[in-house]
Design a protein around this motif. Structure first.
Motif, PDB file in Angstrom:
ATOM      1  N   ASN A  69       0.785  -1.232   0.000  1.00  0.00           N
ATOM      2  CA  ASN A  69       0.000   0.000   0.000  1.00  0.00           C
ATOM      3  C   ASN A  69       0.819   1.285   0.000  1.00  0.00           C
ATOM      4  OD1 ASN A  69      -2.605  -1.165  -0.052  1.00  0.00           O
ATOM      5  ND2 ASN A  69      -2.467  -1.623   2.132  1.00  0.00           N
ATOM      6  N   VAL A  70       2.104   1.191  -0.302  1.00  0.00           N
ATOM      7  CA  VAL A  70       2.946   2.390  -0.403  1.00  0.00           C
ATOM      8  C   VAL A  70       3.661   2.378  -1.750  1.00  0.00           C
ATOM      9  CG1 VAL A  70       3.275   2.633   2.096  1.00  0.00           C
ATOM     10  CG2 VAL A  70       4.865   1.221   0.759  1.00  0.00           C
ATOM     11  N   PRO A  71       4.158   3.530  -2.202  1.00  0.00           N
ATOM     12  CA  PRO A  71       4.864   3.570  -3.493  1.00  0.00           C
ATOM     13  C   PRO A  71       6.127   2.713  -3.481  1.00  0.00           C
ATOM     14  CG  PRO A  71       4.295   5.790  -2.749  1.00  0.00           C
ATOM     15  CD  PRO A  71       4.027   4.871  -1.604  1.00  0.00           C
ATOM     16  N   ILE A  72       6.389   2.069  -4.612  1.00  0.00           N
ATOM     17  CA  ILE A  72       7.640   1.333  -4.798  1.00  0.00           C
ATOM     18  C   ILE A  72       8.325   1.899  -6.037  1.00  0.00           C
ATOM     19  CG2 ILE A  72       8.766  -0.903  -5.094  1.00  0.00           C
ATOM     20  CD1 ILE A  72       6.230  -2.240  -4.053  1.00  0.00           C
ATOM     21  N   ILE A  73       9.560   2.375  -5.861  1.00  0.00           N
ATOM     22  CA  ILE A  73      10.349   2.913  -6.972  1.00  0.00           C
ATOM     23  C   ILE A  73      11.581   2.039  -7.124  1.00  0.00           C
ATOM     24  CG2 ILE A  73      11.532   4.931  -7.906  1.00  0.00           C
ATOM     25  CD1 ILE A  73       9.871   6.579  -5.809  1.00  0.00           C
ATOM     26  N   THR A  74      11.809   1.556  -8.316  1.00  0.00           N
ATOM     27  CA  THR A  74      12.919   0.640  -8.582  1.00  0.00           C
ATOM     28  C   THR A  74      13.874   1.243  -9.602  1.00  0.00           C
ATOM     29  OG1 THR A  74      11.586  -1.329  -8.095  1.00  0.00           O
ATOM     30  CG2 THR A  74      13.520  -1.636  -9.489  1.00  0.00           C
ATOM     31  N   VAL A  75      15.167   1.106  -9.346  1.00  0.00           N
ATOM     32  CA  VAL A  75      16.196   1.553 -10.294  1.00  0.00           C
ATOM     33  C   VAL A  75      17.190   0.411 -10.496  1.00  0.00           C
ATOM     34  CG1 VAL A  75      18.004   3.223 -10.818  1.00  0.00           C
ATOM     35  CG2 VAL A  75      15.982   3.947  -9.520  1.00  0.00           C
ATOM     36  N   VAL A  76      17.408   0.028 -11.751  1.00  0.00           N
ATOM     37  CA  VAL A  76      18.451  -0.950 -12.076  1.00  0.00           C
ATOM     38  C   VAL A  76      19.759  -0.177 -12.183  1.00  0.00           C
ATOM     39  CG1 VAL A  76      19.223  -2.753 -13.655  1.00  0.00           C
ATOM     40  CG2 VAL A  76      16.772  -2.329 -13.355  1.00  0.00           C
ATOM     41  N   ILE A  77      20.692  -0.419 -11.262  1.00  0.00           N
ATOM     42  CA  ILE A  77      21.944   0.330 -11.228  1.00  0.00           C
ATOM     43  C   ILE A  77      23.105  -0.469 -11.814  1.00  0.00           C
ATOM     44  CG2 ILE A  77      21.231   1.725  -9.253  1.00  0.00           C
ATOM     45  CD1 ILE A  77      22.988  -0.102  -7.490  1.00  0.00           C
TER      46      ILE A  77
ATOM     47  N   GLU B  62       7.079   2.407 -10.466  1.00  0.00           N
ATOM     48  CA  GLU B  62       7.899   2.973 -11.533  1.00  0.00           C
ATOM     49  C   GLU B  62       9.255   2.290 -11.501  1.00  0.00           C
ATOM     50  OE1 GLU B  62       8.077   7.221 -11.371  1.00  0.00           O
ATOM     51  OE2 GLU B  62       5.913   7.473 -11.671  1.00  0.00           O
ATOM     52  N   VAL B  63       9.709   1.859 -12.672  1.00  0.00           N
ATOM     53  CA  VAL B  63      10.992   1.172 -12.796  1.00  0.00           C
ATOM     54  C   VAL B  63      11.856   1.947 -13.780  1.00  0.00           C
ATOM     55  CG1 VAL B  63      12.182  -0.974 -13.407  1.00  0.00           C
ATOM     56  CG2 VAL B  63       9.912  -1.062 -12.334  1.00  0.00           C
ATOM     57  N   TYR B  64      13.074   2.245 -13.361  1.00  0.00           N
ATOM     58  CA  TYR B  64      14.017   2.964 -14.213  1.00  0.00           C
ATOM     59  C   TYR B  64      15.292   2.152 -14.348  1.00  0.00           C
ATOM     60  CZ  TYR B  64      10.860   6.863 -13.456  1.00  0.00           C
ATOM     61  OH  TYR B  64       9.739   7.649 -13.416  1.00  0.00           O
ATOM     62  N   MET B  65      15.983   2.361 -15.447  1.00  0.00           N
ATOM     63  CA  MET B  65      17.278   1.723 -15.657  1.00  0.00           C
ATOM     64  C   MET B  65      18.310   2.792 -15.946  1.00  0.00           C
ATOM     65  SD  MET B  65      16.305  -1.592 -18.036  1.00  0.00           S
ATOM     66  CE  MET B  65      18.013  -2.137 -18.163  1.00  0.00           C
ATOM     67  N   MET B  66      19.474   2.641 -15.350  1.00  0.00           N
ATOM     68  CA  MET B  66      20.572   3.506 -15.738  1.00  0.00           C
ATOM     69  C   MET B  66      21.018   3.120 -17.145  1.00  0.00           C
ATOM     70  SD  MET B  66      22.698   4.177 -12.246  1.00  0.00           S
ATOM     71  CE  MET B  66      23.343   5.710 -12.935  1.00  0.00           C
ATOM     72  N   GLU B  67      21.627   4.055 -17.815  1.00  0.00           N
ATOM     73  CA  GLU B  67      21.897   3.943 -19.253  1.00  0.00           C
ATOM     74  C   GLU B  67      22.671   2.690 -19.629  1.00  0.00           C
ATOM     75  OE1 GLU B  67      23.869   6.796 -22.737  1.00  0.00           O
ATOM     76  OE2 GLU B  67      23.938   7.375 -20.628  1.00  0.00           O
TER      77      GLU B  67
ATOM     78  N   GLU C  30      20.362   8.802 -17.529  1.00  0.00           N
ATOM     79  CA  GLU C  30      21.620   8.977 -18.256  1.00  0.00           C
ATOM     80  C   GLU C  30      22.815   8.895 -17.316  1.00  0.00           C
ATOM     81  OE1 GLU C  30      21.790  12.397 -20.723  1.00  0.00           O
ATOM     82  OE2 GLU C  30      20.005  11.861 -21.893  1.00  0.00           O
ATOM     83  N   GLU C  31      23.901   8.336 -17.831  1.00  0.00           N
ATOM     84  CA  GLU C  31      25.145   8.233 -17.075  1.00  0.00           C
ATOM     85  C   GLU C  31      26.188   9.189 -17.648  1.00  0.00           C
ATOM     86  OE1 GLU C  31      26.636   4.257 -16.736  1.00  0.00           O
ATOM     87  OE2 GLU C  31      24.650   3.379 -16.425  1.00  0.00           O
ATOM     88  N   PRO C  32      27.197   9.518 -16.864  1.00  0.00           N
ATOM     89  CA  PRO C  32      28.311  10.315 -17.397  1.00  0.00           C
ATOM     90  C   PRO C  32      28.954   9.585 -18.574  1.00  0.00           C
ATOM     91  CG  PRO C  32      28.430  10.176 -15.007  1.00  0.00           C
ATOM     92  CD  PRO C  32      27.367   9.207 -15.440  1.00  0.00           C
ATOM     93  N   LEU C  33      29.519  10.326 -19.499  1.00  0.00           N
ATOM     94  CA  LEU C  33      30.166   9.717 -20.651  1.00  0.00           C
ATOM     95  C   LEU C  33      31.274   8.780 -20.181  1.00  0.00           C
ATOM     96  CD1 LEU C  33      30.297   9.671 -23.761  1.00  0.00           C
ATOM     97  CD2 LEU C  33      32.031  11.463 -23.619  1.00  0.00           C
TER      98      LEU C  33
ATOM     99  N   VAL D 258      20.437  10.025 -10.230  1.00  0.00           N
ATOM    100  CA  VAL D 258      19.568   9.021  -9.605  1.00  0.00           C
ATOM    101  C   VAL D 258      18.696   9.685  -8.537  1.00  0.00           C
ATOM    102  CG1 VAL D 258      19.517   6.976  -8.121  1.00  0.00           C
ATOM    103  CG2 VAL D 258      21.063   7.048 -10.081  1.00  0.00           C
ATOM    104  N   LYS D 259      19.311  10.525  -7.727  1.00  0.00           N
ATOM    105  CA  LYS D 259      18.565  11.229  -6.688  1.00  0.00           C
ATOM    106  C   LYS D 259      17.474  12.109  -7.294  1.00  0.00           C
ATOM    107  CE  LYS D 259      19.151  14.445  -2.809  1.00  0.00           C
ATOM    108  NZ  LYS D 259      20.121  15.196  -1.969  1.00  0.00           N
ATOM    109  N   GLN D 260      17.805  12.804  -8.364  1.00  0.00           N
ATOM    110  CA  GLN D 260      16.812  13.669  -9.019  1.00  0.00           C
ATOM    111  C   GLN D 260      15.616  12.865  -9.500  1.00  0.00           C
ATOM    112  OE1 GLN D 260      18.429  15.927 -12.285  1.00  0.00           O
ATOM    113  NE2 GLN D 260      16.438  16.715 -12.932  1.00  0.00           N
ATOM    114  N   GLN D 261      15.875  11.689 -10.098  1.00  0.00           N
ATOM    115  CA  GLN D 261      14.778  10.850 -10.565  1.00  0.00           C
ATOM    116  C   GLN D 261      13.938  10.325  -9.403  1.00  0.00           C
ATOM    117  OE1 GLN D 261      13.651   9.982 -13.902  1.00  0.00           O
ATOM    118  NE2 GLN D 261      12.047   9.644 -12.412  1.00  0.00           N
ATOM    119  N   LEU D 262      14.579   9.943  -8.326  1.00  0.00           N
ATOM    120  CA  LEU D 262      13.848   9.448  -7.166  1.00  0.00           C
ATOM    121  C   LEU D 262      12.935  10.529  -6.584  1.00  0.00           C
ATOM    122  CD1 LEU D 262      16.619   7.379  -5.320  1.00  0.00           C
ATOM    123  CD2 LEU D 262      14.705   6.495  -6.669  1.00  0.00           C
TER     124      LEU D 262
END
Length: 323
Positions: A187-195, A211-216, A264-267, A281-285
């Motif tokens: 019953n609470v938000p779940i945010i997932t990031v593939v790092i 919401e699921v996000y993946m790093m580049e 997006e990741e640094p070049l 990552v923090k900004q997206q969260l």
């Protein structure tokens, strides 16, 4: 800095730059122009290489030993982190870490897979491959988050759930299945990031997010390229072809509507600038916390169920009549 095989041209040029800088020549006018020229060449070469990465090369980047891990991100993006240990059944699994923290003053429960940097810590963390007690610890954390109405953040980076006999004896499949059932109706938000690596049930065992996000430069798939190659071709030699057909990169999964977005990741990869990687990552969260914070518990659960139900839909093409 460790270089991957496809980065060797960059490594050669940077080695030349370091050699020039170490020369005992007092006349800077002699060396400075050449160093500047080589640095510009390195920048051009890096852009050229990283704008045309293959799927297998992104898999390699996801596994880079200098890449930031879960505890690195927790340290850089959260405040007041208090780690919670143990599953209250068996023991404390070091392959999954998690606890309570704040992000810019917002309370969260954050957890993820943790790999090691050297031989000793890799054995201690089992390369980020969790036993059943790791998933049960995650279960405990998520239920605590629900009890106190706190959002859950999960960071995925594992080559898979631990495949040892003891893991099967203690109910590996049951522990992952129980997590999936619980996350579907949490019953609470779940945010997932593939790092880093997102392999099979070992990843999704803590990754059923609203919401699921993946790093580049990460990958997310039901099986690793090597394992796929060994099944189809009876050898690991075709891992690059397997990576290509599996469509496991962030771009692939965004096209398939499996994930919400790509971070997006640094070049050159996240390991090139961990501070910048943590910032994005923090900004997206924070953006996701704002968006999901406006939804009540019923809306969160319904949206999550609809999201994953939609992944199993398909259409049957009608037959084309011959003329």
């Amino acid at each position: 800095m460790q270089y991957l095989d496809f980065e060797q041209p960059i490594a050669d040029l940077e080695k030349k730059i370091n050699e020039l800088r170490n020369l005992s020549i007092t006349d800077e006018d002699v060396l400075t122009p050449e160093i500047k020229r080589l640095e510009e060449r390195v920048d051009e070469l890096r852009k050229s290489i990283f704008q045309n990465l293959t799927r297998w090369q992104r898999v390699q980047l996801a596994r880079h030993p200098d890449r930031p891990y879960t505890l690195d991100y927790i340290k850089k993006i959260t405040e007041n982190f208090v780690e919670i240990h143990g599953d209250r059944y068996q023991s404390d699994d070091k392959a999954i870490v998690g606890g309570f923290a704040t992000i810019d003053g917002r309370s969260v429960v954050i957890m993820g897979h943790q790999k090691g940097r050297d031989t000793e810590s890799r054995q201690y963390r089992r390369f980020g491959m969790a036993n059943p007690e790791g998933y049960r610890k995650a279960y405990r954390l998520m239920k605590l988050a629900e009890k106190f109405d706190i959002p859950v953040i999960t960071l995925l980076d594992t080559p898979g759930a631990y495949p040892g006999l003891e893991a099967e004896e203690r109910g590996q499949a049951e522990a992952i299945a129980k997590n999936l059932k619980m996350m579907a109706t949490l019953n609470v938000p779940i945010i997932t990031v593939v790092i880093g690596e997102g392999a099979s049930g070992g990843a999704i065992g803590i990754g059923m997010g609203n919401e699921v996000y993946m790093m580049e430069n990460t990958w997310y798939s039901v099986i690793s390229p090597e394992s796929c190659s060994s099944i189809l071709w009876k050898t690991w030699d075709y891992k690059e072809q397997a990576a290509s057909v599996l469509k496991l990169t962030a771009e692939d999964l965004k096209d398939l509507d499996i994930i919400e977005g790509i971070i997006e990741e640094p070049l050159g990869g996240a390991h090139r600038d961990p501070e910048a990687s943590a910032t994005v990552v923090k900004q997206q969260l924070l953006e996701s916390l704002d968006r999901l914070g406006d939804m009540n518990s019923s809306e969160l659960v319904e949206a999550r169920i609809e999201k994953y139900s939609r992944m199993g839909q398909w259409k049957t093409a009608s037959k084309v009549e011959s003329g």
